[in-house]
Motif scaffolding. Structure first.
Motif, short mmCIF file in Angstrom:
data_model
loop_
_atom_site.label_atom_id
_atom_site.label_comp_id
_atom_site.label_asym_id
_atom_site.label_seq_id
_atom_site.Cartn_x
_atom_site.Cartn_y
_atom_site.Cartn_z
N LYS A 142 5.59 19.52 -53.67
CA LYS A 142 6.76 20.41 -53.60
C LYS A 142 7.94 19.69 -52.96
O LYS A 142 9.09 19.78 -53.42
CB LYS A 142 6.41 21.67 -52.81
N ARG A 143 7.67 18.96 -51.89
CA ARG A 143 8.74 18.18 -51.25
C ARG A 143 9.24 17.09 -52.19
O ARG A 143 10.45 16.81 -52.25
CB ARG A 143 8.23 17.57 -49.94
N MET A 144 8.32 16.47 -52.92
CA MET A 144 8.72 15.44 -53.87
C MET A 144 9.61 16.04 -54.97
O MET A 144 10.59 15.43 -55.40
CB MET A 144 7.47 14.79 -54.49
N LYS A 145 9.28 17.26 -55.40
CA LYS A 145 10.08 17.93 -56.43
C LYS A 145 11.48 18.22 -55.90
O LYS A 145 12.50 18.03 -56.59
CB LYS A 145 9.39 19.22 -56.86
N LEU A 146 11.57 18.68 -54.64
CA LEU A 146 12.88 18.96 -54.05
C LEU A 146 13.68 17.68 -53.93
O LEU A 146 14.90 17.66 -54.20
CB LEU A 146 12.70 19.63 -52.67
N SER A 147 13.04 16.61 -53.51
CA SER A 147 13.74 15.33 -53.41
C SER A 147 14.21 14.86 -54.79
O SER A 147 15.33 14.33 -54.92
CB SER A 147 12.82 14.27 -52.79
N LEU A 148 13.38 15.08 -55.79
CA LEU A 148 13.76 14.70 -57.14
C LEU A 148 14.95 15.52 -57.64
O LEU A 148 15.86 15.00 -58.29
CB LEU A 148 12.56 14.88 -58.08
N GLU A 149 14.93 16.82 -57.32
CA GLU A 149 16.05 17.69 -57.72
C GLU A 149 17.35 17.23 -57.06
O GLU A 149 18.42 17.17 -57.70
CB GLU A 149 15.75 19.14 -57.35
#
Length: 314
Positions: free
Chosen positions: A280-287
């Motif tokens: 989830k944190r990786m997804k936020l960073s990607l966004e």
């Protein structure tokens, strides 16, 4: 090969290997223990029968023999002999199914009745009882042409002086006994002498069969329990590990193709939940990174440059 298997299959194979290894490793020890237990169980039964035969001998010697002793001069009655009574009672007992495979013999070195004559193996047992005065019992396995047998033996000593009336010297013995058996055997016994051995035997296959049946029962129960454990582990693994990992994998694949509207659900606080939080944190960073990439590059520099110019003019 293992690389191509799924996690649940790998765990199942591991548990099956542990089951096979555990059963084979414990099989030898289990077989030995169960065989010893079966041997002890049969020994207990044999010893109880032996004590019963001793009681029959005592009864015959104390109550039957005194009643028949006056008739011995004219007619020899084998029912007055303790060994004969014990043997006949045991033969009647062997007619029952539970005791059919048990055999009883009063193996004697110098018997009156030659059916009680000790063979070489039994003679060695009697001689050992004679040499080792403190030895009260022997047991073990014996090989015979018809198969191995398990035996239990106890010394047979002359404890009653009344026995010497028939087994002391031929001239003291009843004439009816002499006429029936002659004077060649069964004489010269001494008070306190070990003249033979009480031997109860049973086919060794009975001991092995009982141990084998117990082994099958225990191994079967252990196998059933372990199979149930494997099924429960697979169910738990599927619900708590495989399914959450599949959900995380599916969401990660969608995110990797640009679908940012999906999210990683944290369903637990264990390692799987921590993995979901990390994704989830990786997804936020990607966004955030994608938003920065989509922001106009020129606007960013122009805004910074104007601000710098105004500052200089002022």
């Amino acid at each position: 090969m293992l690389k191509n298997l799924k996690l649940r299959q790998k765990v199942t194979i591991l548990l099956l290997v542990i089951l096979a290894f555990g059963l084979s490793l414990s099989g030898f020890a289990l077989s030995s223990v169960l065989r010893r237990n079966a041997q002890q169980e049969i020994s207990s039964t044999a010893l109880m029968l032996m004590e019963t035969m001793i009681s029959v001998r005592q009864y015959t010697n104390a109550q039957v023999n005194p009643v028949l002793v006056d008739k011995l001069e004219t007619e020899f009655l084998p029912q007055s002999v303790p060994a004969y009574s014990a043997r006949e009672v045991f033969e009647n007992l062997r007619k029952k199914q539970d005791y059919r495979e048990f055999f009883y013999k009063e193996a004697t070195l110098n018997p009156t009745n030659l059916r009680d004559k000790a063979d070489n193996f039994e003679t060695n047992i009697v001689e050992r009882f004679r040499k080792e005065k403190g030895l009260k019992e022997l047991s073990g396995f014996r090989s015979l042409p018809g198969g191995d047998i398990f035996y239990i033996a106890r010394p047979l000593a002359i404890a009653d002086p009344a026995c010497l009336k028939c087994h002391g010297t031929p001239d003291q013995a009843p004439q009816s006994m002499i006429q029936r058996y002659g004077t060649a055997n069964g004489f010269g016994w001494q008070l306190g002498e070990i003249i033979g051995a009480q031997v109860i035997s049973v086919p060794a296959s009975k001991v092995i069969q009982k141990a084998y049946q117990s082994s099958l029962l225990i191994v079967g129960l252990v196998s059933i329990v372990f199979i149930v454990v494997i099924l429960l582990v697979n169910i738990f693994l599927n619900r708590q590990v495989v399914r959450p990992l599949k959900r995380i994998t599916r969401v990660a694949e969608e995110v990797s193709t640009g679908h940012m509207d999906v999210d990683f659900d944290q369903l637990s606080n264990d390692e799987i939940g921590n993995l979901a939080r990390a994704f989830k944190r990786m997804k936020l960073s990607l966004e955030m990174a994608m938003k920065r990439l989509k922001r106009p590059h020129g606007n960013t520099r122009g805004t910074g440059g104007t601000g710098g110019t105004e500052g200089i003019e002022t």
